[in-house]
Design an enzyme around this catalytic site. Structure first.
Site, PDB file in Angstrom:
ATOM      1  N   CYS A  78       0.811  -1.221   0.000  1.00 34.70           N
ATOM      2  CA  CYS A  78       0.000   0.000   0.000  1.00 34.70           C
ATOM      3  C   CYS A  78       0.844   1.271   0.000  1.00 34.70           C
ATOM      4  O   CYS A  78       0.338   2.350  -0.281  1.00 34.70           O
ATOM      5  CB  CYS A  78      -0.942   0.011   1.207  1.00 34.70           C
ATOM      6  N   HIS A 138      -1.903  10.959  15.994  1.00 35.04           N
ATOM      7  CA  HIS A 138      -2.489  10.280  14.837  1.00 35.04           C
ATOM      8  C   HIS A 138      -1.454   9.354  14.202  1.00 35.04           C
ATOM      9  O   HIS A 138      -0.345   9.768  13.886  1.00 35.04           O
ATOM     10  CB  HIS A 138      -2.965  11.317  13.812  1.00 35.04           C
ATOM     11  N   HIS A 182      -4.795   4.681   9.730  1.00 27.27           N
ATOM     12  CA  HIS A 182      -6.117   4.050   9.750  1.00 27.27           C
ATOM     13  C   HIS A 182      -5.965   2.534   9.739  1.00 27.27           C
ATOM     14  O   HIS A 182      -4.936   2.007   9.316  1.00 27.27           O
ATOM     15  CB  HIS A 182      -6.948   4.498   8.544  1.00 27.27           C
ATOM     16  N   ASP A 207      -3.260 -12.536   4.100  1.00 24.56           N
ATOM     17  CA  ASP A 207      -3.062 -13.790   4.839  1.00 24.56           C
ATOM     18  C   ASP A 207      -2.364 -13.494   6.167  1.00 24.56           C
ATOM     19  O   ASP A 207      -1.188 -13.766   6.356  1.00 24.56           O
ATOM     20  CB  ASP A 207      -2.233 -14.763   3.992  1.00 24.56           C
ATOM     21  N   ARG A 229      -5.275  -4.579   8.439  1.00 21.48           N
ATOM     22  CA  ARG A 229      -4.098  -3.834   8.002  1.00 21.48           C
ATOM     23  C   ARG A 229      -4.082  -2.493   8.712  1.00 21.48           C
ATOM     24  O   ARG A 229      -4.906  -1.630   8.459  1.00 21.48           O
ATOM     25  CB  ARG A 229      -4.119  -3.611   6.485  1.00 21.48           C
ATOM     26  N   CYS A 267      -2.569   0.691   8.677  1.00 16.63           N
ATOM     27  CA  CYS A 267      -1.835   1.503   7.701  1.00 16.63           C
ATOM     28  C   CYS A 267      -1.294   2.728   8.445  1.00 16.63           C
ATOM     29  O   CYS A 267      -2.045   3.651   8.761  1.00 16.63           O
ATOM     30  CB  CYS A 267      -2.787   1.905   6.579  1.00 16.63           C
TER      31      CYS A 267
END
Length: 198
Positions: free
Chosen positions: A129, A165, A168, A176, A182, A184
């Site tokens: 990502c 912060h 997300h 898997d 996730r 991120c």
């Protein structure tokens, strides 16, 4: 036009008529195409999935232990760290070297604002990502908060110790991993410390 009662001034009557709501007929507004595409591209096709939480952190809004004024945060953070940690910004995808670190780089990722341990290298994985990705946190280190900005319904993750912060969390993307989550995380929100006993 209906007869105006003599006891009611003409100007007041006109004012009351103009504020009376018209009869509304139910309509169905289709979701704009650009929103549905943006939702699919960002992995948000099932918004309700983000309300699931692992056992280590929950949807909550507690007061962080570390409380500092804006000027105090500016004094200890770089301008970019302040923009992301305190103003909920986002770094460019692929811009931070922590994205390329793997589970082989044994250590712990700490909050860049308050040095609280947040993630271990054991839970880091390559998601593609462009940001560091983890499938779980150190228990109690991260809190989740609903985020409805940018026309999306997402779950923001913050340092439980200082409220900084981090990024997300997304669930149900099919990776898997043990949690199918996730996290991120902006790399600039983290400080990596190698294990001394590796």
């Amino acid at each position: 036009m209906p007869r105006i009662p003599s006891s009611l001034p003409r100007a007041l009557y006109a004012s009351l008529r103009s504020t009376t709501p018209a009869r509304l007929t139910p309509t169905t507004t289709p979701t704009p195409t650009y929103l549905s595409h943006a939702t699919r591209l960002s992995g948000l096709s099932l918004p309700f999935a983000f309300f699931s939480s692992s056992s280590s952190d929950k949807m909550s809004d507690p007061q962080p232990k570390v409380q500092k004024s804006e000027s105090e945060w500016k004094a200890i953070l770089s301008p970019e760290q302040f923009r992301i940690l305190r103003q909920k910004g986002t770094e460019y995808a692929g811009s931070h070297p922590y994205d390329k670190k793997s589970a082989q780089d044994q250590g712990t990722y700490h909050c860049a604002g308050c040095d609280a341990p947040l993630y271990t290298s054991k839970t880091k994985f390559k998601s593609g990502c462009g940001w560091p990705a983890f499938y779980d946190t150190i228990p109690g280190a991260v809190i989740r908060k609903e985020d409805k900005s940018m026309f999306m319904n997402r779950i923001e993750i913050l340092c439980a110790n200082c409220g900084g912060h981090l990024g997300h969390v997304f669930k149900g993307e099919g990776f898997d991993t043990p949690t199918d989550e996730r996290h991120c995380v902006n790399g600039i929100s983290l400080n990596f410390k190698e294990d001394e006993n590796k």
